[in-house]
Design an enzyme around this catalytic site. Structure first.
Site, PDB file in Angstrom:
ATOM      1  N   LYS A   1      40.734  29.625  38.179  1.00  0.00           N
ATOM      2  CA  LYS A   1      41.377  29.598  39.500  1.00  0.00           C
ATOM      3  C   LYS A   1      40.333  29.712  40.616  1.00  0.00           C
ATOM      4  CE  LYS A   1      44.250  33.187  40.726  1.00  0.00           C
ATOM      5  NZ  LYS A   1      43.873  33.788  42.001  1.00  0.00           N
ATOM      6  N   SER A   2      39.393  30.627  40.457  1.00  0.00           N
ATOM      7  CA  SER A   2      38.390  30.835  41.517  1.00  0.00           C
ATOM      8  C   SER A   2      37.574  29.561  41.753  1.00  0.00           C
ATOM      9  CB  SER A   2      37.433  31.965  41.119  1.00  0.00           C
ATOM     10  OG  SER A   2      38.115  33.180  41.043  1.00  0.00           O
TER      11      SER A   2
ATOM     12  N   GLY B   1      45.388  35.178  48.064  1.00  0.00           N
ATOM     13  CA  GLY B   1      44.386  35.900  48.857  1.00  0.00           C
ATOM     14  C   GLY B   1      43.101  35.100  48.983  1.00  0.00           C
TER      15      GLY B   1
ATOM     16  N   ARG C   1      48.519  42.343  52.344  1.00  0.00           N
ATOM     17  CA  ARG C   1      47.144  42.559  51.859  1.00  0.00           C
ATOM     18  C   ARG C   1      46.150  42.623  53.029  1.00  0.00           C
ATOM     19  NH1 ARG C   1      46.261  38.688  46.814  1.00  0.00           N
ATOM     20  NH2 ARG C   1      44.304  39.850  46.698  1.00  0.00           N
TER      21      ARG C   1
ATOM     22  N   ASP D   1      40.282  41.694  37.678  1.00  0.00           N
ATOM     23  CA  ASP D   1      41.612  41.108  37.455  1.00  0.00           C
ATOM     24  C   ASP D   1      42.116  41.348  36.028  1.00  0.00           C
ATOM     25  OD1 ASP D   1      41.541  40.222  40.045  1.00  0.00           O
ATOM     26  OD2 ASP D   1      40.848  38.210  39.522  1.00  0.00           O
TER      27      ASP D   1
ATOM     28  N   LYS E   1      45.721  44.308  45.504  1.00  0.00           N
ATOM     29  CA  LYS E   1      45.922  42.978  44.905  1.00  0.00           C
ATOM     30  C   LYS E   1      47.370  42.544  45.158  1.00  0.00           C
ATOM     31  CE  LYS E   1      41.691  42.878  43.382  1.00  0.00           C
ATOM     32  NZ  LYS E   1      40.708  42.005  44.052  1.00  0.00           N
TER      33      LYS E   1
ATOM     34  N   ARG F   1      48.068  47.357  41.626  1.00  0.00           N
ATOM     35  CA  ARG F   1      48.038  47.180  40.164  1.00  0.00           C
ATOM     36  C   ARG F   1      47.784  48.478  39.405  1.00  0.00           C
ATOM     37  NH1 ARG F   1      45.052  41.215  40.093  1.00  0.00           N
ATOM     38  NH2 ARG F   1      46.969  40.036  40.444  1.00  0.00           N
TER      39      ARG F   1
ATOM     40  N   ARG G   1      49.633  38.629  37.080  1.00  0.00           N
ATOM     41  CA  ARG G   1      48.870  39.310  36.012  1.00  0.00           C
ATOM     42  C   ARG G   1      49.676  40.457  35.396  1.00  0.00           C
ATOM     43  NH1 ARG G   1      44.697  36.150  36.089  1.00  0.00           N
ATOM     44  NH2 ARG G   1      43.806  35.564  38.093  1.00  0.00           N
TER      45      ARG G   1
HETATM   46  O1  SPQ Z   1      43.509  35.043  45.283  1.00  0.00           O
HETATM   47  P1  SPQ Z   1      44.011  36.396  44.933  1.00  0.00           P
HETATM   48  O2  SPQ Z   1      45.478  36.512  45.183  1.00  0.00           O
HETATM   49  O3  SPQ Z   1      43.244  37.507  45.625  1.00  0.00           O
HETATM   50  O4  SPQ Z   1      43.802  36.551  43.344  1.00  0.00           O
HETATM   51  C1  SPQ Z   1      43.265  37.571  42.472  1.00  0.00           C
HETATM   52  C2  SPQ Z   1      44.026  37.368  41.101  1.00  0.00           C
HETATM   53  O5  SPQ Z   1      44.388  38.316  40.423  1.00  0.00           O
HETATM   54  O6  SPQ Z   1      44.176  36.212  40.748  1.00  0.00           O
HETATM   55  C3  SPQ Z   1      43.399  39.000  42.978  1.00  0.00           C
HETATM   56  F1  SPQ Z   1      44.563  39.408  43.208  1.00  0.00           F
HETATM   57  O7  SPQ Z   1      41.895  37.302  42.141  1.00  0.00           O
HETATM   58  C4  SPQ Z   1      40.798  37.454  43.057  1.00  0.00           C
HETATM   59  C5  SPQ Z   1      39.877  38.550  42.555  1.00  0.00           C
HETATM   60  O8  SPQ Z   1      40.536  39.783  42.418  1.00  0.00           O
HETATM   61  C6  SPQ Z   1      40.075  36.142  43.112  1.00  0.00           C
HETATM   62  C7  SPQ Z   1      38.698  36.242  43.666  1.00  0.00           C
HETATM   63  C8  SPQ Z   1      37.972  35.018  44.050  1.00  0.00           C
HETATM   64  O9  SPQ Z   1      38.325  33.915  43.602  1.00  0.00           O
HETATM   65  O10 SPQ Z   1      36.989  35.159  44.804  1.00  0.00           O
HETATM   66  C9  SPQ Z   1      38.034  37.457  43.774  1.00  0.00           C
HETATM   67  C10 SPQ Z   1      38.677  38.744  43.464  1.00  0.00           C
HETATM   68  O11 SPQ Z   1      39.100  39.366  44.664  1.00  0.00           O
HETATM   69  P2  SPQ Z   1      38.097  40.294  45.518  1.00  0.00           P
HETATM   70  O12 SPQ Z   1      38.886  40.758  46.706  1.00  0.00           O
HETATM   71  O13 SPQ Z   1      37.749  41.419  44.584  1.00  0.00           O
HETATM   72  O14 SPQ Z   1      36.959  39.495  45.884  1.00  0.00           O
END
Ligand code: SPQ
Length: 423
Positions: free
Chosen positions: A20-21, A92, A120, A309, A336, A340, A382
């Site tokens: 996804k990232s 997010g 958030r 995650d 999140k 969580r 999740r």
């Molecule tokens: O996009 P979103 O909603 O924040 O998704 C999450 C997930 O569980 O899929 C978190 F809720 O993943 C983030 C992850 O926790 C995805 C991400 C990224 O692609 O850069 C980084 C992480 O968040 P963070 O705030 O720790 O950088």
């Protein structure tokens, strides 16, 4: 949705959905680069589709065709004012990284999300982007967020939280800023943005926790092949470890070292997971997992961002491990899609787990037999997938409310679980 104790071991091969990232970022880099970007194995799940729609709303031409996504980039000027506000759904990543891109575009944009995203915190990206020169305001620190881009200036920014999203928002702004930006991370977080800046022809330096980038760089469209998502694979790594006599191969899962904290922790707990068929270029490998009894562990400090995650599913593994598992330094879990820490503890407690919430994590005593119960995802993908795996090792029937949350990152999750032998 009703789920039952798995009567059989999990067995077979599975290709988990794309990361996804990396899928989000492939659209973003494609949009701000010069020329065509082709993305192979893009993740067509709700969050990444939100990114595609957001960039379309900003005037970018993006085609989804037979197994690939094609983005026609014309550099940063590709982005034009949207005709209305932009809905980024539950994502997010879309909101925070897009704010970094919009910080340098001289027009006003308003981004909002669903009820979960609108709770958030966004101050974490608003503060550095304001320091660089953008005008950003929200409902306090919450969405909707309105941003008006400006001529940006590089900054030195010591991050108060370990967050790849904050780091990436600053990096996207820094690409457009006059001068040099230096980011000092609290602890190294996923580095896909840094890697993709280089893949698209940009330059930056990374020394331990310090990242330095000079603005005004030109990026060029690329071919991107997205590996499988280790965060999605995590559910089957734990399921196959816990369900006796299981043997599962997860094909070509991303093994970027900033994401593999779960492999480290599960192997410390005694899991049997090996990597095979490693593709160095694409940082992917087959993960082969067979069932094993687990023992408790301690999870804290610098490894937390590398498995943030995966903590809900690791917590489930800990309920079946011998001894007391302590997860700490994980307060980021509170912001999140749900809190969580609370949702993991509350839902697994309904199934008989022995879990205590602490200010920054969880204490889990095991092994504890789980039983079926009425549980809920609370709209968090999740949490929904973790509970579906919990149901496979619980006696009796589990009723999962809001199972559709899985579509955020893994639309075929229940199909894949059934195919491997789950019920
Ligand atoms: O996009 P979103 O909603 O924040 O998704 C999450 C997930 O569980 O899929 C978190 F809720 O993943 C983030 C992850 O926790 C995805 C991400 C990224 O692609 O850069 C980084 C992480 O968040 P963070 O705030 O720790 O950088």
């Amino acid at each position: 949705m009703r789920l039952n104790f798995a009567q059989r071991p999990l067995a077979g091969e599975l290709t988990v959905p794309a990361d996804k990232s990396i899928s989000h970022r492939s659209i973003m880099f494609g949009a701000i680069s010069q020329g065509t970007t082709r993305v192979h194995n893009f993740l067509p799940a709700a969050d990444c589709l939100s990114t595609i729609e957001a960039f379309r709303a900003l005037g970018v031409t993006i085609k989804q065709q037979a197994g690939e996504v094609v983005i026609n980039g014309r550099g940063l000027k590709t982005l034009q004012p949207a005709t209305g506000t932009i809905d980024v759904g539950n994502s997010g990543t879309t909101m925070r990284l897009l704010l970094g891109i919009l910080a340098g575009r001289k027009f006003e944009t308003t981004l909002f999300g669903d009820a979960s995203l609108n709770r958030r915190p966004m101050e974490r990206v608003m503060t550095p982007l304001r320091q660089m020169g953008a005008k950003v305001s929200g409902h306090g620190e919450f969405p909707p967020i309105t941003i008006t881009g400006a001529d940006l200036t590089g900054i030195t920014y010591e991050m108060p939280v370990a967050s790849a999203q904050v780091k990436s928002a600053i990096l996207f702004a820094a690409l457009q800023a006059h001068g040099t930006t230096t980011i000092i991370e609290k602890a190294p977080s996923r580095n896909h943005t840094e890697e993709m800046i280089q893949q698209f022809g940009g330059q930056l330096t990374v020394e331990d926790k310090m990242i330095t980038l000079t603005g005004g760089q030109h990026l060029t469209g690329q071919e991107v092949t997205v590996p499988g998502d280790i965060s999605s694979a995590a559910f089957f790594l734990v399921a196959a470890t816990l369900i006796k006599n299981s043997h599962v191969t997860l094909k070509q899962v991303g093994i970027n070292p900033t994401r593999t904290g779960i492999l480290t922790v599960l192997s410390e707990m005694g899991a049997a997971i090996t990597t095979q068929q490693t593709d160095e270029k694409n940082q992917a490998a087959d993960l082969v997992v067979t069932s094993q009894p687990l023992c408790a562990t301690k999870i804290s400090g610098a490894i937390i961002p590398k498995l943030i995650d995966e903590l809900p599913i690791i917590a489930l593994a800990a309920t079946q491990a011998r001894g007391t598992t302590i997860i700490s330094d994980a307060e980021e879990l509170k912001v999140k899609e749900t809190n969580r820490i609370d949702t993991t503890a509350a839902e697994l407690t309904k199934m008989g787990a022995d879990i205590t919430v602490t200010p920054d994590g969880l204490i889990i005593n095991g092994p504890t037999p789980l039983h079926g119960a009425k549980v809920a995802s609370h709209g968090d993908h999740r949490i929904g997938m973790m509970l579906a795996i919990a149901a496979q090792i619980a006696t009796g029937e589990t009723e999962l409310a809001q199972p559709e949350a899985v579509k955020i990152s893994y639309p075929n999750f229940f199909h894949d679980l059934t195919r491997l032998g789950g019920d």
